[in-house]
Design an enzyme around this catalytic site. Structure first.
Site, mmCIF file in Angstrom:
data_model
loop_
_atom_site.group_PDB
_atom_site.id
_atom_site.type_symbol
_atom_site.label_atom_id
_atom_site.label_comp_id
_atom_site.label_asym_id
_atom_site.label_seq_id
_atom_site.Cartn_x
_atom_site.Cartn_y
_atom_site.Cartn_z
ATOM 1 N N CYS A 77 0.876 -1.172 0.000
ATOM 2 C CA CYS A 77 0.000 0.000 0.000
ATOM 3 C C CYS A 77 0.913 1.222 0.000
ATOM 4 O O CYS A 77 2.117 1.083 -0.214
ATOM 5 C CB CYS A 77 -1.001 -0.004 1.161
ATOM 6 S SG CYS A 77 -0.353 0.196 2.817
ATOM 7 N N GLY A 78 0.360 2.389 0.205
ATOM 8 C CA GLY A 78 1.180 3.593 0.147
ATOM 9 C C GLY A 78 2.348 3.562 1.113
ATOM 10 O O GLY A 78 3.491 3.800 0.745
ATOM 11 N N GLY A 83 2.632 0.804 3.438
ATOM 12 C CA GLY A 83 2.808 -0.576 3.861
ATOM 13 C C GLY A 83 2.219 -0.851 5.236
ATOM 14 O O GLY A 83 2.006 -2.002 5.606
ATOM 15 N N ILE A 84 1.929 0.184 5.981
ATOM 16 C CA ILE A 84 1.451 0.023 7.351
ATOM 17 C C ILE A 84 0.037 -0.541 7.392
ATOM 18 O O ILE A 84 -0.224 -1.552 8.050
ATOM 19 C CB ILE A 84 1.522 1.364 8.117
ATOM 20 C CG1 ILE A 84 2.974 1.839 8.218
ATOM 21 C CG2 ILE A 84 0.897 1.224 9.500
ATOM 22 C CD1 ILE A 84 3.127 3.276 8.694
ATOM 23 N N HIS A 106 14.103 -15.041 11.874
ATOM 24 C CA HIS A 106 13.695 -14.983 13.279
ATOM 25 C C HIS A 106 12.201 -15.151 13.506
ATOM 26 O O HIS A 106 11.790 -15.615 14.571
ATOM 27 C CB HIS A 106 14.123 -13.654 13.897
ATOM 28 C CG HIS A 106 15.598 -13.522 14.041
ATOM 29 N ND1 HIS A 106 16.183 -12.475 14.720
ATOM 30 C CD2 HIS A 106 16.633 -14.281 13.586
ATOM 31 C CE1 HIS A 106 17.497 -12.605 14.686
ATOM 32 N NE2 HIS A 106 17.793 -13.686 13.994
ATOM 33 N N ARG A 127 8.835 -18.786 20.149
ATOM 34 C CA ARG A 127 8.319 -17.417 20.037
ATOM 35 C C ARG A 127 7.362 -17.291 18.868
ATOM 36 O O ARG A 127 6.311 -16.646 18.973
ATOM 37 C CB ARG A 127 9.480 -16.442 19.868
ATOM 38 C CG ARG A 127 10.408 -16.399 21.049
ATOM 39 C CD ARG A 127 11.632 -15.574 20.735
ATOM 40 N NE ARG A 127 12.591 -15.682 21.824
ATOM 41 C CZ ARG A 127 13.889 -15.613 21.654
ATOM 42 N NH1 ARG A 127 14.398 -15.432 20.441
ATOM 43 N NH2 ARG A 127 14.701 -15.710 22.681
#
Length: 145
Positions: free
Chosen positions: A65-66, A68-69, A98, A136
């Site tokens: 996206c613009g 990435g968030i 990881h 994890r």
């Protein structure tokens, strides 16, 4: 490798370039849209991408996206997805080594095409390290573990 790619309107050009790059590298690519730069909502495409990763239709995903968030947040709503927002190859490699990331997210307004390709290469060629990271990673999809 089977890879799905999706974006919003801000990243449709980068999506097209990365789709072709992946095809040229011999990958099977499912382009989940959009096809034009007409305004769309990134969650719709993030959810669509997460769905095909979660159900095993594809092995990896590329979310754009613009910034990435937003699309990375949408993808990460699916517990089977581990989507890493990256902007350079080291973080892309570490997301695999990881965190066993199965989706990479990038921002088309922040990451140029050549850098995006370098991130994609690192993401696709780095194996999960396992070992101390395995427990994890298990907790990412199963918080009660």
């Amino acid at each position: 490798m089977r890879i799905a790619i999706a974006s919003d309107h801000a990243a449709v050009d980068l999506k097209a370039a990365l789709r072709e790059y992946l095809i040229e590298a011999g990958h099977e690519v499912a382009d989940l849209g959009p096809e034009t730069a007409d305004r769309v909502d990134y969650p719709d495409y993030g959810y669509k991408l997460a769905s095909v990763v979660a159900d095993g239709t594809v092995e990896r995903g590329v979310a754009l996206c613009g910034s990435g968030i937003g699309i990375s947040i949408a993808v990460n709503r699916e517990p089977a997805c581990r989507c890493a927002l990256v902007s350079e190859p080291l973080s892309a490699a570490l997301s695999r080594e990881h965190n066993d990331a199965n989706v990479i997210a990038m921002g088309a307004r922040l990451t140029g095409e050549d850098m995006a390709k370098a991130c994609l290469d690192a993401f696709l060629t780095t194996e999960f390290g396992g070992g101390r990271h395995a427990g994890r990673v298990e907790k990412l999809s199963n918080p009660s573990v």
